[in-house]
Design an enzyme around this catalytic site. Sequence first.
Site, mmCIF file in Angstrom:
data_model
loop_
_atom_site.group_PDB
_atom_site.id
_atom_site.type_symbol
_atom_site.label_atom_id
_atom_site.label_comp_id
_atom_site.label_asym_id
_atom_site.label_seq_id
_atom_site.Cartn_x
_atom_site.Cartn_y
_atom_site.Cartn_z
ATOM 1 N N CYS A 144 0.822 -1.212 0.000
ATOM 2 C CA CYS A 144 0.000 0.000 0.000
ATOM 3 C C CYS A 144 0.856 1.263 0.000
ATOM 4 O O CYS A 144 0.339 2.373 -0.067
ATOM 5 C CB CYS A 144 -0.920 0.034 1.211
ATOM 6 S SG CYS A 144 -1.914 -1.435 1.364
ATOM 7 N N ASP A 184 2.875 2.258 2.523
ATOM 8 C CA ASP A 184 3.183 2.756 3.869
ATOM 9 C C ASP A 184 3.478 1.592 4.789
ATOM 10 O O ASP A 184 2.693 0.666 4.877
ATOM 11 C CB ASP A 184 1.967 3.462 4.513
ATOM 12 C CG ASP A 184 1.649 4.781 3.837
ATOM 13 O OD1 ASP A 184 2.545 5.617 3.757
ATOM 14 O OD2 ASP A 184 0.494 4.946 3.411
ATOM 15 N N CYS A 222 5.668 7.923 2.355
ATOM 16 C CA CYS A 222 5.809 9.260 1.799
ATOM 17 C C CYS A 222 6.285 10.235 2.874
ATOM 18 O O CYS A 222 6.477 9.874 4.030
ATOM 19 C CB CYS A 222 4.474 9.722 1.227
ATOM 20 S SG CYS A 222 3.192 9.877 2.466
ATOM 21 N N CYS A 266 -2.097 8.750 6.887
ATOM 22 C CA CYS A 266 -0.775 8.543 7.490
ATOM 23 C C CYS A 266 -0.844 8.717 9.009
ATOM 24 O O CYS A 266 -0.182 7.993 9.757
ATOM 25 C CB CYS A 266 0.242 9.534 6.930
ATOM 26 S SG CYS A 266 0.574 9.307 5.183
#
Lengths: 400, 134
Positions: free
Chosen positions: B40, B42, B69, B113
């Site tokens: 995915c 992350d 990211c 996130c």
Amino acid sequence: MKVYLDYSATSPVKNEVKKALLPFLENNFGNPSSIHSWGQVARTAVEKARTQVAEFLNSKPEEIIFTSGGTEADNLAVRGISNWSAKGKFQISNSKPHIITSAIEHYAILRTCEYLEKNNLAEITYLKPNKEGLITKEQVKKAVKKNTVLASVIYVNNEIGVIQPIREIGKMIEKENEKRENKIYFHTDAVQAAEYLPMNVDFLHVDLLTISGHKIGAPKGIGALYFRKDVPLRKIIFGGEQEMNLRAGTENVAGIVALGKATEVLRDKKYEIRAEKTLKLRDYFIDRVLKEISEVELNGSRQSRSPNNANFYFKYVEGESILLSLDLVGIAASSGSACTSLSLKPSHVLMATYNNAERSHGSIRFTLGEKTTKEEIDYTITNLKTIIKRLREISPLGVK
Amino acid sequence: MSKNISSLYSKKVMEHFSHPRNMGTIKNPSGRGRVGNPVCGDLMELQIKVEKKAGKEYIKEAKFQTFGCGAAIATSSMLTDMIVGKDLKELKKISNQTIVESLDGLPPVKQHCSVLAEEALVKAIADYKKKVKQ
């Protein structure tokens, strides 16, 4: 230092081109459809540009339609032909027109095909590339059906820079057509190919071809579709009778003049010569990165590759954080990572080629241009090494 | 050109991305929480060292490792900053919202996130509690 390595996203307007287009924003502002002198000056300029583009593609001026860009030209090619064929014999024989394309097309083709498919207007075959990102003529041949009306394959893929065997596919389709009642037309999106590869439509054996202005030194908002005279194209934008009644709307005169000039500038030198410097720099870049950074792979074929494209998969790190770090030191690149897009979906091109989401997340595209220098490439490599090392230290993946 | 990608993020996010706090691992951590998935895009691992003082259990040390990211790296770094020195009861007040606020906001597409960071914390504490019971 500022280093722009995103020429496949867009390029600056070339000086000669800017000079040619400016008068058409100022004194020569006429509408080409007007009969007075202002109009006639604009009309003459539009037709001159059509001739310039035609000469670049080795076609006739009446085979060139100016559009708002590559996306519209792609739409016109696919929908223009499917609109025609949907009214023809296929409806009577109770089958839909069939279109062959690849899974690694630009969205302008892919989304258009998906639209036709969803609305029951066409049957689509999406060819999968091999591990090099290549589509073969055999694959296209195998996909041909009785009701096939169009094949569309991208000339140079915009992400991984792979050059598809357009000429071979074109020749094969020509042979197939000799045996068929209804012709298969062959389209290629050549937006990323125009600067560095052969663009002669007879040499390529294509019936339709798309180009875009802003990838070759003209401004954004202008493109063109080449269509061989016998292609039964139907318009998709309705209104006035501009562009041989195939594309309504007052002509983007300055843009058209610019596109004409940009193709003339390209024609001044043979494509091999235009590509020479960029190709050398690209090879230098790829060789050094593969040698000096561990656990890196090149995305797409090394042999059949655009002279300006280097696309790397850096294991254990994510693309957006690489782009962000590059941007902080003044380097512009782009990524197949989901995290840089609004949709949060990984690149369809990398997914279709490698079927590996991690690879899509960790891939970065660098595209060189005519102004790229060795110093810029050296600066990029130096920074890239530091950035990848740092991000790998932060990452829980990989061997420490 | 004064604008760049980093202007998509707040100064705080960029500061944590460029100079992450508490990056790395802990020898014999009291608890660890690994969340997300490289597929995915992350993956976050939080490790904590819990100590008891005056009858309270508090975070003596926290370290993270993140594949992701800029926002994912910044939220992990901020999380570790926020939890060190806190006792376990105080940690209940930390949520994805408080992490986002401490970073002066995140773009809408990056909110997930912060959720990941919260999940990492919950998982690391659960791991610690499980170990204590054994």
